[in-house]
Design a protein around this motif. Sequence first.
Motif, short mmCIF file in Angstrom:
data_model
loop_
_atom_site.label_atom_id
_atom_site.label_comp_id
_atom_site.label_asym_id
_atom_site.label_seq_id
_atom_site.Cartn_x
_atom_site.Cartn_y
_atom_site.Cartn_z
N GLN A 128 0.84 -1.19 0.00
CA GLN A 128 0.00 0.00 0.00
C GLN A 128 0.88 1.25 0.00
N VAL A 152 -9.54 6.45 1.09
CA VAL A 152 -9.37 5.00 1.12
C VAL A 152 -10.60 4.35 0.48
N ARG A 154 -13.56 1.96 0.77
CA ARG A 154 -14.32 1.41 1.88
C ARG A 154 -14.25 -0.13 1.91
N SER A 156 -11.63 -1.96 2.49
CA SER A 156 -10.34 -2.49 2.03
C SER A 156 -9.37 -2.62 3.19
N GLU A 159 -7.97 0.70 4.30
CA GLU A 159 -8.73 1.41 5.32
C GLU A 159 -8.29 0.99 6.71
N THR A 160 -8.09 -0.32 6.91
CA THR A 160 -7.63 -0.82 8.21
C THR A 160 -6.23 -0.33 8.52
N ARG A 163 -6.14 3.43 9.29
CA ARG A 163 -6.71 3.71 10.61
C ARG A 163 -5.68 3.42 11.70
N MET A 175 -9.60 10.31 7.49
CA MET A 175 -9.88 9.43 6.37
C MET A 175 -11.16 9.85 5.67
N GLY A 177 -13.78 8.04 2.91
CA GLY A 177 -14.09 6.78 2.24
C GLY A 177 -14.64 6.98 0.83
N TYR A 196 -4.43 9.47 -1.57
CA TYR A 196 -5.26 8.25 -1.61
C TYR A 196 -4.37 7.07 -1.28
#
Length: 285
Positions: A128, A152, A154, A156, A159-160, A163, A175, A177, A196
């Motif tokens: 990433q 990010v 949503r 994916s 996203e984790t 965070r 963030m 989404g 992004y």
Amino acid sequence: MPGLRLAGVLAALWLLPCPQARAEDAVDRIARTGEIRLAVRADAPPFSAIAADGTVQGFSIDLCSAVVAEAALRLNRPVTPVLVPVTGATRLGVIERNEADLLCEATTQTLGRRERMDFSMVTFLTGQVLAVRRDSPLALGDETELPRRIGVLRGSTAETTLRQVLNATPGRSMMVGFDSHELAIDAILSGAVEAYAADREIILAQMFARGAQDLIAISRTPLSFEPYALALPPGERRLKLVADRALSSLYRTGAIADIVMKWFGERAWNDPTVRLVYQLQVLPE
């Protein structure tokens, strides 16, 4: 009397519960119907996307096609793929609910996801990264902190990961989404977000598709490493073996090199880490 005792034994055996027939699994159904259900995405090039002629194509599509051919070989009958359209938000649920047999797109294998579904051997290794406008302070080296608004996809793993990064480094960043990669890239170009976070190959594909390689830059240091695999419904041990046989054959014969270079170029195949991923997964019959 011996005859009565024998009759009693036979009567007792008759009353014993009979073993239940094995429930039909995915391989049984494919053998019966001649169809295998492939979950595909229209918006995840170069792994899964809709071509100009309306066909689905991509790196993961080629791998799933190899699995279809392996299933036909093992079952000694033609097997026809039936496409099941999914999105970034619906893809995992479709596999969990057994509405498709294989998820043929950009899917990261994680321990949390393995609690909910099965996976083939690893199919690709990426990382990433952050995509930003080339005229942004981050790309020019004038900014060392994370951008204020980071997009990010949503649902994916990005996203984790993001965070976790933001929780570890609290500050001004937030963030935002998005439901597709296309919308996120458009948001960078319009200035709606400053960055992004997504997998490197997907961002590169989006940049070149828009001719935006001169407008967008990507970070060199990855936020995480992402081992891709083909997802399957939970408990489908025999189908997983078919998938792994097909993939191991590609890795053993070297045919995977042509597929990697077809979709990612020689740069990807010349990466020793990528080649090692395939070499370590070659299994004997």
